[in-house]
Design a protein around this motif. Structure first.
Motif, mmCIF file in Angstrom:
data_model
loop_
_atom_site.group_PDB
_atom_site.id
_atom_site.type_symbol
_atom_site.label_atom_id
_atom_site.label_comp_id
_atom_site.label_asym_id
_atom_site.label_seq_id
_atom_site.Cartn_x
_atom_site.Cartn_y
_atom_site.Cartn_z
ATOM 1 N N PRO A 23 2.942 -80.260 60.849
ATOM 2 C CA PRO A 23 1.610 -81.075 60.516
ATOM 3 C C PRO A 23 1.238 -80.978 59.106
ATOM 4 O O PRO A 23 1.544 -80.059 58.548
ATOM 5 C CB PRO A 23 0.658 -80.482 61.669
ATOM 6 C CG PRO A 23 1.058 -79.227 61.754
ATOM 7 C CD PRO A 23 2.494 -79.199 61.748
ATOM 8 N N LEU A 24 0.867 -82.072 58.446
ATOM 9 C CA LEU A 24 0.777 -81.993 57.034
ATOM 10 C C LEU A 24 -0.628 -82.103 56.656
ATOM 11 O O LEU A 24 -1.525 -83.043 57.198
ATOM 12 C CB LEU A 24 1.613 -83.234 56.338
ATOM 13 C CG LEU A 24 3.264 -83.266 56.591
ATOM 14 C CD1 LEU A 24 3.440 -84.595 55.828
ATOM 15 C CD2 LEU A 24 3.688 -82.199 55.752
ATOM 16 N N MET A 42 -1.783 -94.943 55.997
ATOM 17 C CA MET A 42 -1.001 -94.144 56.738
ATOM 18 C C MET A 42 -1.558 -94.205 58.154
ATOM 19 O O MET A 42 -0.925 -93.861 59.189
ATOM 20 C CB MET A 42 -1.245 -92.637 56.146
ATOM 21 C CG MET A 42 -0.504 -92.513 54.552
ATOM 22 S SD MET A 42 -0.377 -90.789 54.039
ATOM 23 C CE MET A 42 0.986 -90.321 55.446
ATOM 24 N N GLY A 46 0.247 -94.196 61.607
ATOM 25 C CA GLY A 46 0.012 -93.309 62.742
ATOM 26 C C GLY A 46 -0.237 -93.937 64.077
ATOM 27 O O GLY A 46 0.170 -93.745 65.143
ATOM 28 N N TRP A 47 -1.285 -94.902 63.789
ATOM 29 C CA TRP A 47 -1.630 -95.723 65.113
ATOM 30 C C TRP A 47 -0.395 -96.219 65.828
ATOM 31 O O TRP A 47 -0.172 -96.378 66.995
ATOM 32 C CB TRP A 47 -2.513 -97.039 64.752
ATOM 33 C CG TRP A 47 -3.018 -97.644 65.870
ATOM 34 C CD1 TRP A 47 -3.927 -97.584 66.761
ATOM 35 C CD2 TRP A 47 -2.295 -98.954 66.221
ATOM 36 N NE1 TRP A 47 -4.021 -98.730 67.588
ATOM 37 C CE2 TRP A 47 -2.687 -99.350 67.389
ATOM 38 C CE3 TRP A 47 -0.923 -99.772 65.721
ATOM 39 C CZ2 TRP A 47 -2.517 -100.597 67.858
ATOM 40 C CZ3 TRP A 47 -0.832 -100.718 66.460
ATOM 41 C CH2 TRP A 47 -1.551 -101.450 67.588
ATOM 42 N N PHE A 51 -0.514 -92.030 67.485
ATOM 43 C CA PHE A 51 -1.632 -91.433 67.266
ATOM 44 C C PHE A 51 -2.971 -91.655 67.524
ATOM 45 O O PHE A 51 -3.157 -92.623 67.398
ATOM 46 C CB PHE A 51 -1.254 -90.846 65.720
ATOM 47 C CG PHE A 51 -0.178 -90.155 65.088
ATOM 48 C CD1 PHE A 51 0.877 -89.853 66.136
ATOM 49 C CD2 PHE A 51 0.030 -89.836 64.004
ATOM 50 C CE1 PHE A 51 2.235 -89.165 65.622
ATOM 51 C CE2 PHE A 51 1.181 -89.326 63.471
ATOM 52 C CZ PHE A 51 2.186 -88.949 64.279
ATOM 53 N N PHE A 131 -4.553 -87.620 63.490
ATOM 54 C CA PHE A 131 -4.409 -87.841 62.405
ATOM 55 C C PHE A 131 -5.924 -88.113 61.886
ATOM 56 O O PHE A 131 -6.724 -89.067 62.361
ATOM 57 C CB PHE A 131 -3.623 -89.354 62.186
ATOM 58 C CG PHE A 131 -3.200 -89.711 60.647
ATOM 59 C CD1 PHE A 131 -2.212 -89.235 60.053
ATOM 60 C CD2 PHE A 131 -4.376 -90.351 59.856
ATOM 61 C CE1 PHE A 131 -1.693 -89.451 58.804
ATOM 62 C CE2 PHE A 131 -3.810 -90.726 58.661
ATOM 63 C CZ PHE A 131 -2.840 -90.133 58.030
ATOM 64 N N HIS A 163 -2.415 -84.043 61.543
ATOM 65 C CA HIS A 163 -2.166 -84.316 60.323
ATOM 66 C C HIS A 163 -3.527 -84.578 59.655
ATOM 67 O O HIS A 163 -4.568 -85.199 60.358
ATOM 68 C CB HIS A 163 -1.458 -85.526 59.957
ATOM 69 C CG HIS A 163 0.211 -85.463 60.635
ATOM 70 N ND1 HIS A 163 0.955 -84.768 59.886
ATOM 71 C CD2 HIS A 163 0.553 -86.009 61.631
ATOM 72 C CE1 HIS A 163 2.337 -84.780 60.487
ATOM 73 N NE2 HIS A 163 1.894 -85.514 61.576
ATOM 74 N N THR B 37 2.207 -98.138 50.577
ATOM 75 C CA THR B 37 1.208 -97.842 51.521
ATOM 76 C C THR B 37 -0.137 -98.745 51.098
ATOM 77 O O THR B 37 -0.905 -99.209 52.034
ATOM 78 C CB THR B 37 1.135 -96.579 51.948
ATOM 79 O OG1 THR B 37 2.438 -95.882 52.153
ATOM 80 C CG2 THR B 37 0.229 -96.302 53.092
ATOM 81 N N GLU B 68 4.088 -100.346 59.307
ATOM 82 C CA GLU B 68 3.302 -101.392 58.721
ATOM 83 C C GLU B 68 3.699 -102.665 59.314
ATOM 84 O O GLU B 68 2.815 -103.570 59.205
ATOM 85 C CB GLU B 68 3.339 -101.335 56.962
ATOM 86 C CG GLU B 68 2.623 -100.062 56.358
ATOM 87 C CD GLU B 68 3.642 -99.049 56.039
ATOM 88 O OE1 GLU B 68 4.738 -98.970 56.847
ATOM 89 O OE2 GLU B 68 3.192 -98.089 55.171
ATOM 90 N N VAL B 71 2.490 -103.355 62.571
ATOM 91 C CA VAL B 71 1.092 -103.410 62.582
ATOM 92 C C VAL B 71 0.773 -104.765 61.874
ATOM 93 O O VAL B 71 0.010 -105.690 62.689
ATOM 94 C CB VAL B 71 0.326 -102.412 62.227
ATOM 95 C CG1 VAL B 71 -1.290 -102.632 62.133
ATOM 96 C CG2 VAL B 71 0.735 -100.957 62.951
ATOM 97 N N GLN B 196 11.144 -80.024 53.535
ATOM 98 C CA GLN B 196 10.831 -80.793 54.716
ATOM 99 C C GLN B 196 11.364 -82.204 54.507
ATOM 100 O O GLN B 196 11.606 -82.565 53.383
ATOM 101 C CB GLN B 196 9.174 -81.112 54.635
ATOM 102 C CG GLN B 196 8.623 -79.989 55.762
ATOM 103 C CD GLN B 196 7.407 -80.497 56.394
ATOM 104 O OE1 GLN B 196 6.635 -80.720 55.473
ATOM 105 N NE2 GLN B 196 7.164 -80.832 57.521
ATOM 106 N N GLN B 199 8.999 -87.373 58.375
ATOM 107 C CA GLN B 199 8.781 -87.554 60.042
ATOM 108 C C GLN B 199 8.059 -88.599 60.166
ATOM 109 O O GLN B 199 7.264 -89.394 59.485
ATOM 110 C CB GLN B 199 7.788 -86.046 60.281
ATOM 111 C CG GLN B 199 6.594 -86.005 59.690
ATOM 112 C CD GLN B 199 5.829 -84.697 60.011
ATOM 113 O OE1 GLN B 199 5.598 -84.521 61.091
ATOM 114 N NE2 GLN B 199 5.496 -83.914 59.220
ATOM 115 N N GLY B 201 5.589 -91.156 62.040
ATOM 116 C CA GLY B 201 4.019 -91.258 61.753
ATOM 117 C C GLY B 201 3.464 -91.092 60.499
ATOM 118 O O GLY B 201 2.251 -91.198 59.834
ATOM 119 N N ILE B 202 4.322 -90.376 59.487
ATOM 120 C CA ILE B 202 4.161 -90.017 58.078
ATOM 121 C C ILE B 202 4.944 -90.866 57.303
ATOM 122 O O ILE B 202 4.459 -91.807 56.484
ATOM 123 C CB ILE B 202 4.267 -88.761 58.010
ATOM 124 C CG1 ILE B 202 3.325 -87.748 58.773
ATOM 125 C CG2 ILE B 202 4.026 -88.244 56.375
ATOM 126 C CD1 ILE B 202 1.987 -87.907 58.496
#
Lengths: 204, 204
Positions: A23-24, A42, A46-47, A51, A131, A163, B37, B68, B71, B196, B199, B201-202
């Motif tokens: 996790p960040l 972001m 995540g959505w 998340f 998140f 996150h 983003t 993105e 959504v 790293q 990942q 969702g990030i």
């Protein structure tokens, strides 16, 4: 160098998969625009991954991000209706916080900020969200309303896979030190310099 | 100084209202994260205001921004169903562009980029969208696939009230000069430095 290949492999006894899924803690700072907007972008990603998104806005101001709030809450509603994406909670420090029963003492921003942080701590302990956007959270830290050591320790010891992204100018050096990803947004040129004001669809 | 008050009032014979509503050319550049983003976050705000959003991704790569895209396209669908927000079109330069009938010559990125720009020019002339994201459009300019003078002149003379945001590293100086708002995203610290990888969702 091929894209996405790390420069070095750390000596941390983790597998690539474990590292990948770590996790960040992220910080968007600097005097330029886009700190919060990128954080909400972001949250959008995540959505889309399902998340559970929690947004906490720590500064009482006109900058309520009504557009992002409307859209992210609409996406949260969509999740309830159709199961798409994840649930979204959006909390802002108005006169107190929405989860608080007391109306809030209109002018005690310091107490409200501390109460907000206490709630975020509880949620991190309970793994309420996947998140977190802690919008403009650098300010209550700068102003001493929230203890930076408590913040850094809480983030370092948060359980599970949560996150966190913190936004705001002048991020505390200890927060920067603790973060995995820090981006500085710098203003090169801004229309307000040329006499322009904010406008619909751009600033809100 | 009160927030939102311009530093100077330009001698351009425009009223404050006219200046306020001037369409903006924005550039998100720099080596850090958040350029695209933040641009998609702005598109979100625009959608919420009912803007017709058009996204054009100019680089063939793994960075397809699937989150993105999912959504924003979902929001465009919501617009069709309920009238909320505005319509959304998302075009990417895969093997050719989605509007093009020919399958595209798999490897002629230069020709594809030029075709993408020609289409954006047509749309600007026809005022097809209210908010354009030209994602990673700095690269075809840098590589000479699209003529920077043509780009700057097209933006300068675009009719009506069309906002444009261009993202990508190393924005051409002429583009920076022409833009109203330029933000540089700088990497202070990045998890890939610590071994790293991206990942879920990030990064997507």
């Amino acid at each position: 160098m091929p894209q996405g290949v790390p420069l070095t492999v750390p000596d941390d006894n983790l597998t690539t998969k474990q590292r990948r899924n770590r996790p960040l803690l992220m910080v968007n700072t600097g005097d330029g625009k886009g700190k919060s907007t990128a954080a909400f972008g972001m949250a959008l990603r995540g959505w889309n991954q399902g998340f559970k998104v929690g947004v906490f806005q720590f500064v009482k101001s006109a900058k309520w991000r009504v557009g992002e709030q409307a859209v992210l809450e609409r996406l949260g509603e969509l999740h309830s209706q159709t199961g798409e994406g994840g649930p979204v909670e959006w909390h802002k420090m108005g006169s107190g916080w929405s989860w608080s029963r007391k109306a809030g003492t209109a002018d005690d921003h310091a107490a409200d900020a501390a109460a907000g942080w206490a709630e975020v701590k509880r949620r991190l302990a309970e793994q309420t969200h996947d998140f977190y956007v802690l919008d403009e959270f650098t300010y209550p830290i700068s102003w001493g309303w929230v203890d930076v050591d408590d913040v850094v320790e809480t983030f370092a010891n948060r359980p599970g896979h949560q996150h966190v992204v913190v936004t705001g100018r002048r991020a505390h050096p200890k927060l920067v030190e603790a973060a995995d990803l820090v981006t500085e947004m710098t203003k090169i040129k801004h229309p307000m310099d040329a006499g322009q004001k904010g406008q619909r669809g751009i600033e809100w």
